[in-house]
Design a protein around this motif. Sequence first.
Motif, PDB file in Angstrom:
ATOM      1  N   UNK A 288       0.805  -1.220   0.000  1.00  0.00           N
ATOM      2  CA  UNK A 288       0.000   0.000   0.000  1.00  0.00           C
ATOM      3  C   UNK A 288       0.842   1.276   0.000  1.00  0.00           C
ATOM      4  N   UNK A 289       2.157   1.133  -0.067  1.00  0.00           N
ATOM      5  CA  UNK A 289       3.038   2.289   0.012  1.00  0.00           C
ATOM      6  C   UNK A 289       3.268   3.017  -1.291  1.00  0.00           C
ATOM      7  N   UNK A 290       2.797   2.465  -2.406  1.00  0.00           N
ATOM      8  CA  UNK A 290       2.960   3.123  -3.694  1.00  0.00           C
ATOM      9  C   UNK A 290       4.330   2.879  -4.306  1.00  0.00           C
ATOM     10  N   UNK A 291       4.516   3.423  -5.514  1.00  0.00           N
ATOM     11  CA  UNK A 291       5.773   3.268  -6.235  1.00  0.00           C
ATOM     12  C   UNK A 291       5.858   4.320  -7.335  1.00  0.00           C
ATOM     13  N   UNK A 292       7.045   4.466  -7.865  1.00  0.00           N
ATOM     14  CA  UNK A 292       7.264   5.411  -8.961  1.00  0.00           C
ATOM     15  C   UNK A 292       7.050   4.701 -10.292  1.00  0.00           C
ATOM     16  N   UNK A 293       6.373   5.379 -11.217  1.00  0.00           N
ATOM     17  CA  UNK A 293       6.130   4.821 -12.548  1.00  0.00           C
ATOM     18  C   UNK A 293       6.200   5.944 -13.568  1.00  0.00           C
ATOM     19  N   UNK A 294       7.188   5.892 -14.408  1.00  0.00           N
ATOM     20  CA  UNK A 294       7.357   6.899 -15.468  1.00  0.00           C
ATOM     21  C   UNK A 294       7.240   8.335 -14.944  1.00  0.00           C
TER      22      UNK A 294
ATOM     23  N   UNK B 256      -2.798   2.334  -2.116  1.00  0.00           N
ATOM     24  CA  UNK B 256      -3.729   2.000  -1.046  1.00  0.00           C
ATOM     25  C   UNK B 256      -4.968   1.391  -1.700  1.00  0.00           C
ATOM     26  N   UNK B 257      -5.833   0.795  -0.910  1.00  0.00           N
ATOM     27  CA  UNK B 257      -6.975   0.074  -1.472  1.00  0.00           C
ATOM     28  C   UNK B 257      -7.880   0.975  -2.320  1.00  0.00           C
ATOM     29  N   UNK B 258      -8.141   2.187  -1.869  1.00  0.00           N
ATOM     30  CA  UNK B 258      -8.983   3.105  -2.648  1.00  0.00           C
ATOM     31  C   UNK B 258      -8.353   3.415  -4.002  1.00  0.00           C
ATOM     32  N   UNK B 259      -7.049   3.676  -4.010  1.00  0.00           N
ATOM     33  CA  UNK B 259      -6.370   3.986  -5.270  1.00  0.00           C
ATOM     34  C   UNK B 259      -6.408   2.807  -6.227  1.00  0.00           C
ATOM     35  N   UNK B 260      -6.218   1.602  -5.700  1.00  0.00           N
ATOM     36  CA  UNK B 260      -6.265   0.418  -6.572  1.00  0.00           C
ATOM     37  C   UNK B 260      -7.643   0.252  -7.199  1.00  0.00           C
TER      38      UNK B 260
END
Length: 157
Positions: free
Chosen positions: A64-70, A77-81
Amino acid sequence: MNTVTVLDQSRVGKKGFPMHSAAFPEIALPTKEIPASEATPEQAVDPKQALMLYAADKRWQKETGGFEFNGLHIATDDRSKIMIAGAREAAKGNPDFTTPWATSTGEIALLDAAKIIAISDAVGAHVNNVFGIYAQVLPLILDGTITDQTHIDTAFA
């Protein structure tokens, strides 16, 4: 009298003992001594169980901590997914789909269908990777290869 050390559930979440103790490895679990005849297996303070709980918490933090993409920080987090999955569904049905997307750093990025699908694929790969690490760590805890939290931290780094 034969006694055993067990987790004192009545003190978990109280002053000095956080509710999610696996996230605070420097804080000892609250324990108490009770007669062995009164103990249940669930109460036992087992170091392997503590490591398994710590690994589960690290998996959740990483997932749930996120990551860098382009160049964008993608929240996981669950809402973002859920929002990413919904945008993917819209993008799959409409190659001309675009949407303004608020990143976790507050940026607004205009994303087209291809970018949404690529982000969704990357989120899926991220989550799959985290669970893959978790699946590798658990048997190593159980067989005694992993004996402390630093090994778990290294695996999820």
